[in-house]
Design a protein around this motif. Structure first.
Motif, PDB file in Angstrom:
ATOM      1  N   GLY A   1       5.667  -8.906  -5.251  1.00  0.00           N
ATOM      2  CA  GLY A   1       4.216  -8.921  -5.374  1.00  0.00           C
ATOM      3  C   GLY A   1       3.604 -10.286  -5.552  1.00  0.00           C
ATOM      4  N   ASP A   2       4.393 -11.352  -5.389  1.00  0.00           N
ATOM      5  CA  ASP A   2       3.856 -12.691  -5.665  1.00  0.00           C
ATOM      6  C   ASP A   2       3.008 -13.265  -4.519  1.00  0.00           C
ATOM      7  OD1 ASP A   2       5.764 -13.410  -3.766  1.00  0.00           O
ATOM      8  OD2 ASP A   2       7.084 -14.455  -5.173  1.00  0.00           O
TER       9      ASP A   2
ATOM     10  N   ILE B   1      -3.740  -9.123  -0.469  1.00  0.00           N
ATOM     11  CA  ILE B   1      -4.630 -10.083   0.162  1.00  0.00           C
ATOM     12  C   ILE B   1      -4.372 -11.469  -0.412  1.00  0.00           C
ATOM     13  CG2 ILE B   1      -7.013 -10.638   0.737  1.00  0.00           C
ATOM     14  CD1 ILE B   1      -5.933  -7.909   1.795  1.00  0.00           C
ATOM     15  N   ASN B   2      -3.743 -12.311   0.383  1.00  0.00           N
ATOM     16  CA  ASN B   2      -3.534 -13.701  -0.001  1.00  0.00           C
ATOM     17  C   ASN B   2      -4.771 -14.471   0.458  1.00  0.00           C
ATOM     18  OD1 ASN B   2      -2.830 -16.431  -0.159  1.00  0.00           O
ATOM     19  ND2 ASN B   2      -0.661 -16.017   0.230  1.00  0.00           N
ATOM     20  N   GLU B   3      -5.625 -14.820  -0.481  1.00  0.00           N
ATOM     21  CA  GLU B   3      -6.910 -15.431  -0.120  1.00  0.00           C
ATOM     22  C   GLU B   3      -6.739 -16.797   0.528  1.00  0.00           C
ATOM     23  OE1 GLU B   3     -10.032 -15.107  -2.974  1.00  0.00           O
ATOM     24  OE2 GLU B   3      -9.468 -13.069  -3.561  1.00  0.00           O
ATOM     25  N   ALA B   4      -5.584 -17.428   0.339  1.00  0.00           N
ATOM     26  CA  ALA B   4      -5.331 -18.698   1.012  1.00  0.00           C
ATOM     27  C   ALA B   4      -5.181 -18.519   2.518  1.00  0.00           C
ATOM     28  CB  ALA B   4      -4.063 -19.347   0.439  1.00  0.00           C
TER      29      ALA B   4
ATOM     30  N   ILE C   1      -6.693  -9.218  10.989  1.00  0.00           N
ATOM     31  CA  ILE C   1      -6.710  -8.086  10.071  1.00  0.00           C
ATOM     32  C   ILE C   1      -5.889  -8.415   8.831  1.00  0.00           C
ATOM     33  CG2 ILE C   1      -6.110  -5.632   9.780  1.00  0.00           C
ATOM     34  CD1 ILE C   1      -6.243  -5.448  12.906  1.00  0.00           C
ATOM     35  N   PHE C   2      -6.403  -8.056   7.672  1.00  0.00           N
ATOM     36  CA  PHE C   2      -5.669  -8.152   6.411  1.00  0.00           C
ATOM     37  C   PHE C   2      -5.473  -6.741   5.871  1.00  0.00           C
ATOM     38  CE2 PHE C   2      -7.456 -12.280   7.066  1.00  0.00           C
ATOM     39  CZ  PHE C   2      -6.503 -13.158   6.575  1.00  0.00           C
ATOM     40  N   SER C   3      -4.402  -6.550   5.115  1.00  0.00           N
ATOM     41  CA  SER C   3      -4.113  -5.189   4.674  1.00  0.00           C
ATOM     42  C   SER C   3      -3.501  -5.178   3.286  1.00  0.00           C
ATOM     43  CB  SER C   3      -3.160  -4.491   5.656  1.00  0.00           C
ATOM     44  OG  SER C   3      -1.839  -4.985   5.511  1.00  0.00           O
ATOM     45  N   ASP C   4      -3.488  -3.995   2.700  1.00  0.00           N
ATOM     46  CA  ASP C   4      -2.803  -3.778   1.427  1.00  0.00           C
ATOM     47  C   ASP C   4      -2.247  -2.364   1.437  1.00  0.00           C
ATOM     48  OD1 ASP C   4      -1.811  -4.318  -1.072  1.00  0.00           O
ATOM     49  OD2 ASP C   4      -3.737  -4.853  -1.969  1.00  0.00           O
ATOM     50  N   HIS C   5      -1.308  -2.092   0.512  1.00  0.00           N
ATOM     51  CA  HIS C   5      -0.676  -0.784   0.393  1.00  0.00           C
ATOM     52  C   HIS C   5      -0.973  -0.212  -0.987  1.00  0.00           C
ATOM     53  CE1 HIS C   5       2.515  -2.121   3.604  1.00  0.00           C
ATOM     54  NE2 HIS C   5       1.273  -2.123   4.065  1.00  0.00           N
ATOM     55  N   PHE C   6      -1.008   1.109  -1.087  1.00  0.00           N
ATOM     56  CA  PHE C   6      -1.548   1.740  -2.292  1.00  0.00           C
ATOM     57  C   PHE C   6      -0.600   2.789  -2.863  1.00  0.00           C
ATOM     58  CE2 PHE C   6      -5.042  -0.254  -0.216  1.00  0.00           C
ATOM     59  CZ  PHE C   6      -5.787  -0.766  -1.260  1.00  0.00           C
ATOM     60  N   TYR C   7       0.145   2.354  -3.879  1.00  0.00           N
ATOM     61  CA  TYR C   7       1.033   3.204  -4.674  1.00  0.00           C
ATOM     62  C   TYR C   7       0.856   2.796  -6.144  1.00  0.00           C
ATOM     63  CZ  TYR C   7       3.228   3.596  -0.068  1.00  0.00           C
ATOM     64  OH  TYR C   7       3.470   3.777   1.277  1.00  0.00           O
ATOM     65  N   PRO C   8      -0.118   3.359  -6.844  1.00  0.00           N
ATOM     66  CA  PRO C   8      -0.929   4.525  -6.478  1.00  0.00           C
ATOM     67  C   PRO C   8      -2.210   4.137  -5.739  1.00  0.00           C
ATOM     68  CG  PRO C   8      -1.423   3.875  -8.712  1.00  0.00           C
ATOM     69  CD  PRO C   8      -0.345   2.935  -8.232  1.00  0.00           C
ATOM     70  N   MET C   9      -2.939   5.175  -5.317  1.00  0.00           N
ATOM     71  CA  MET C   9      -4.289   4.952  -4.804  1.00  0.00           C
ATOM     72  C   MET C   9      -5.132   4.329  -5.906  1.00  0.00           C
ATOM     73  SD  MET C   9      -5.164   8.425  -2.763  1.00  0.00           S
ATOM     74  CE  MET C   9      -4.578   8.701  -1.108  1.00  0.00           C
TER      75      MET C   9
ATOM     76  N   ASP D   1     -10.600   0.737  -7.127  1.00  0.00           N
ATOM     77  CA  ASP D   1     -11.013  -0.571  -7.631  1.00  0.00           C
ATOM     78  C   ASP D   1     -10.273  -1.690  -6.898  1.00  0.00           C
ATOM     79  OD1 ASP D   1     -12.449  -2.287  -9.579  1.00  0.00           O
ATOM     80  OD2 ASP D   1     -10.434  -2.695 -10.338  1.00  0.00           O
ATOM     81  N   LYS D   2      -8.971  -1.554  -6.762  1.00  0.00           N
ATOM     82  CA  LYS D   2      -8.174  -2.522  -6.004  1.00  0.00           C
ATOM     83  C   LYS D   2      -8.619  -2.572  -4.549  1.00  0.00           C
ATOM     84  CE  LYS D   2      -3.402  -3.190  -4.375  1.00  0.00           C
ATOM     85  NZ  LYS D   2      -2.056  -2.575  -4.324  1.00  0.00           N
ATOM     86  N   LEU D   3      -8.879  -1.420  -3.979  1.00  0.00           N
ATOM     87  CA  LEU D   3      -9.323  -1.346  -2.594  1.00  0.00           C
ATOM     88  C   LEU D   3     -10.641  -2.076  -2.386  1.00  0.00           C
ATOM     89  CD1 LEU D   3      -9.101  -0.120   0.298  1.00  0.00           C
ATOM     90  CD2 LEU D   3     -10.190   1.946  -0.613  1.00  0.00           C
ATOM     91  N   SER D   4     -11.600  -1.828  -3.260  1.00  0.00           N
ATOM     92  CA  SER D   4     -12.923  -2.435  -3.108  1.00  0.00           C
ATOM     93  C   SER D   4     -12.866  -3.953  -3.257  1.00  0.00           C
ATOM     94  CB  SER D   4     -13.906  -1.832  -4.113  1.00  0.00           C
ATOM     95  OG  SER D   4     -13.519  -2.108  -5.442  1.00  0.00           O
ATOM     96  N   LYS D   5     -12.028  -4.439  -4.185  1.00  0.00           N
ATOM     97  CA  LYS D   5     -11.885  -5.887  -4.363  1.00  0.00           C
ATOM     98  C   LYS D   5     -11.265  -6.537  -3.126  1.00  0.00           C
ATOM     99  CE  LYS D   5     -11.624  -5.806  -9.413  1.00  0.00           C
ATOM    100  NZ  LYS D   5     -10.762  -5.965 -10.607  1.00  0.00           N
ATOM    101  N   GLY D   6     -10.293  -5.857  -2.533  1.00  0.00           N
ATOM    102  CA  GLY D   6      -9.685  -6.379  -1.321  1.00  0.00           C
ATOM    103  C   GLY D   6     -10.660  -6.415  -0.163  1.00  0.00           C
ATOM    104  N   VAL D   7     -11.439  -5.362  -0.022  1.00  0.00           N
ATOM    105  CA  VAL D   7     -12.438  -5.296   1.043  1.00  0.00           C
ATOM    106  C   VAL D   7     -13.466  -6.416   0.868  1.00  0.00           C
ATOM    107  CG1 VAL D   7     -14.354  -3.910   1.943  1.00  0.00           C
ATOM    108  CG2 VAL D   7     -12.129  -2.842   1.518  1.00  0.00           C
ATOM    109  N   GLU D   8     -13.895  -6.624  -0.365  1.00  0.00           N
ATOM    110  CA  GLU D   8     -14.878  -7.677  -0.636  1.00  0.00           C
ATOM    111  C   GLU D   8     -14.321  -9.051  -0.269  1.00  0.00           C
ATOM    112  OE1 GLU D   8     -17.494  -9.505  -4.393  1.00  0.00           O
ATOM    113  OE2 GLU D   8     -16.200  -7.751  -4.674  1.00  0.00           O
ATOM    114  N   ALA D   9     -13.048  -9.309  -0.618  1.00  0.00           N
ATOM    115  CA  ALA D   9     -12.438 -10.606  -0.318  1.00  0.00           C
ATOM    116  C   ALA D   9     -12.339 -10.835   1.187  1.00  0.00           C
ATOM    117  CB  ALA D   9     -11.061 -10.700  -0.957  1.00  0.00           C
ATOM    118  N   VAL D  10     -11.895  -9.819   1.905  1.00  0.00           N
ATOM    119  CA  VAL D  10     -11.747  -9.953   3.351  1.00  0.00           C
ATOM    120  C   VAL D  10     -13.110 -10.097   4.018  1.00  0.00           C
ATOM    121  CG1 VAL D  10     -10.943  -8.785   5.444  1.00  0.00           C
ATOM    122  CG2 VAL D  10      -9.535  -8.751   3.377  1.00  0.00           C
TER     123      VAL D  10
END
Length: 404
Positions: free
Chosen positions: A228-229, A260-263, A272-280, A283-292
């Motif tokens: 996860g680093d 999402i590696n903002e660098a 396209i940038f992506s993330d995986h969700f375990y668990p759903m 909050d994490k999803l919305s932050k990633g969408v905002e960054a992208v």
């Protein structure tokens, strides 16, 4: 228009019409934070089917290719056809598959040993592309894996150059040589070229040319020595993305970093940038969408666990509601999501479902599914149609087993 609603009958008619084999397929393109198909907004929800190129779950009949050490075999054509037909019935537009891009390090791989090419390994991959095209589906796939699974990944490339390190637990910092060692980078790029320049006898197109494969990922859940680093050098991601674009200028590129590696957001060759969700986790999803969104790029929730153990932070309904609401915006940013993962019958055996033990196996139409499982699958189907701007009821139409 996204808000268009069609009655169930018209949805059924549309499904029947779109399974005709089309001689040509237009490319998916990106315009800022949107995907487009022939100028119209296009969404990319679907499922993960990791085993389409090479499987680990079925022992084939005697005489068929089988590598006992990794339980590896090629899926039958019937299994692949059933998956594509079922995904279409479920409302999917896309299928993500690790083994459509990652295939190194065992005798059944595309590249069993460094520099060797096993043409037999392309047969199931070629058939997958053919059937996806026939059912109007699109494919995206990673080119390597962060883990040392049966289909191979970055640890195989390291071993080929004498760097044999542990792939679990505390990982040796030498793992970063996958990203920094020029010889290994060139090995990896050569492998990518072999995959992308392969010509599919069913379509007459190379994988680089074929719009059915609309995107490639630099890898699956990539990181560094610590899980996860996000420790994937920007220079490496840029070089690999640019190489993919050089081979296939119309192909979209997904950053394969786990999270999402903002660098990386400023890399022009990444679409396209992506993330995986375990668990759903909305909050994490919305932050990633905002960054992208700050980079005017596209976001995928490329994997999500759908079973109860993955709904401890957000429910399936909450997760889907967030994604669907984004589609009402002028710039939605998130274009799709993909459940993990689909398994169906052991075709040509149309009575036995293939089992997998990760706790997220979705077996559409299995009469043994408990009521709560059927309810979750129904929600997934309704969501995938909603992402197309279509409304369907809660019932699950039968998905025929091809039996071939």
């Amino acid at each position: 228009m996204y808000s268009l609603l069609l009655p169930l009958l018209l949805v059924g008619e549309a499904l029947a019409l779109t399974t005709n084999f089309l001689p040509s397929t237009p490319h998916i393109t990106r315009s800022g934070s949107e995907l487009r198909l022939q100028g119209e907004r296009w969404t990319a929800s679907g499922g993960n089917v990791y085993w389409l190129g090479l499987d680990e779950n079925v022992i084939p009949p005697s005489g068929e290719p089988f590598y006992v050490k990794y339980n590896a075999s090629y899926p039958t054509k019937g299994r692949i056809t059933e998956v594509m037909s079922t995904l279409k019935i479920m409302g999917a537009r896309t299928v993500r598959s690790q083994t459509m891009g990652v295939s190194v390090g065992n005798p059944l791989s595309v590249m069993p040993e460094l520099g060797e090419v096993n043409e037999r390994a392309f047969e199931s991959m070629d058939w997958t592309v053919r059937e996806a095209k026939r059912f109007g589906l699109r494919i995206f796939a990673p080119f390597t894996d962060n883990y040392d699974y049966y289909h191979g990944g970055k640890f195989v490339f390291l071993r080929w150059r004498g760097i044999d390190i542990a792939s679990t637990g505390t990982i040796d910092p030498q793992v970063q040589e996958f990203y920094t060692n020029r010889t290994i980078i060139n090995d990896f790029k050569n492998y990518i070229k072999i995959i992308m320049t392969h010509r599919n006898p069913y379509t007459g197109l190379t994988y680089a040319e074929d719009p059915t494969i609309f995107a490639y990922e630099t890898g699956n859940e990539l990181g560094g020595p610590v899980f996860g680093d996000k420790n994937v050098p920007t220079e490496w991601t840029q070089e690999i993305a640019e190489f993919i674009k050089k081979l296939a200028p119309k192909k979209l590129v997904v950053d394969g970093t786990y999270g999402i590696n903002e660098a990386h957001l400023g890399i022009k060759s990444v679409d396209i940038f992506s993330d995986h969700f375990y668990p759903m986790d909305v909050d994490k999803l919305s932050k990633g969408v905002e960054a992208v969104g700050t980079a005017d790029k596209v976001y995928f929730a490329a994997e999500y666990g759908w079973t109860p153990q993955s709904q401890t932070k957000s429910t399936l309904g909450e997760f889907f509601a967030y994604i669907e609401k984004q589609q009402q915006k002028k710039k939605p940013i998130i274009s799709g999501d993909h459940f993990w993962s689909l398994f169906l019958h052991n075709v040509p055996d149309c009575k036995t479902f293939v089992e997998h033990n990760d706790g997220f196996t979705l077996q559409y139409g299995n009469p043994k599914n408990p009521a709560n499982t059927t309810e979750q699958i129904s929600k997934i189907r309704q969501h995938m149609f909603a992402m197309q701007g279509l409304r369907v009821g809660a019932s699950l139409p039968p998905a025929p087993c091809p039996g071939i």
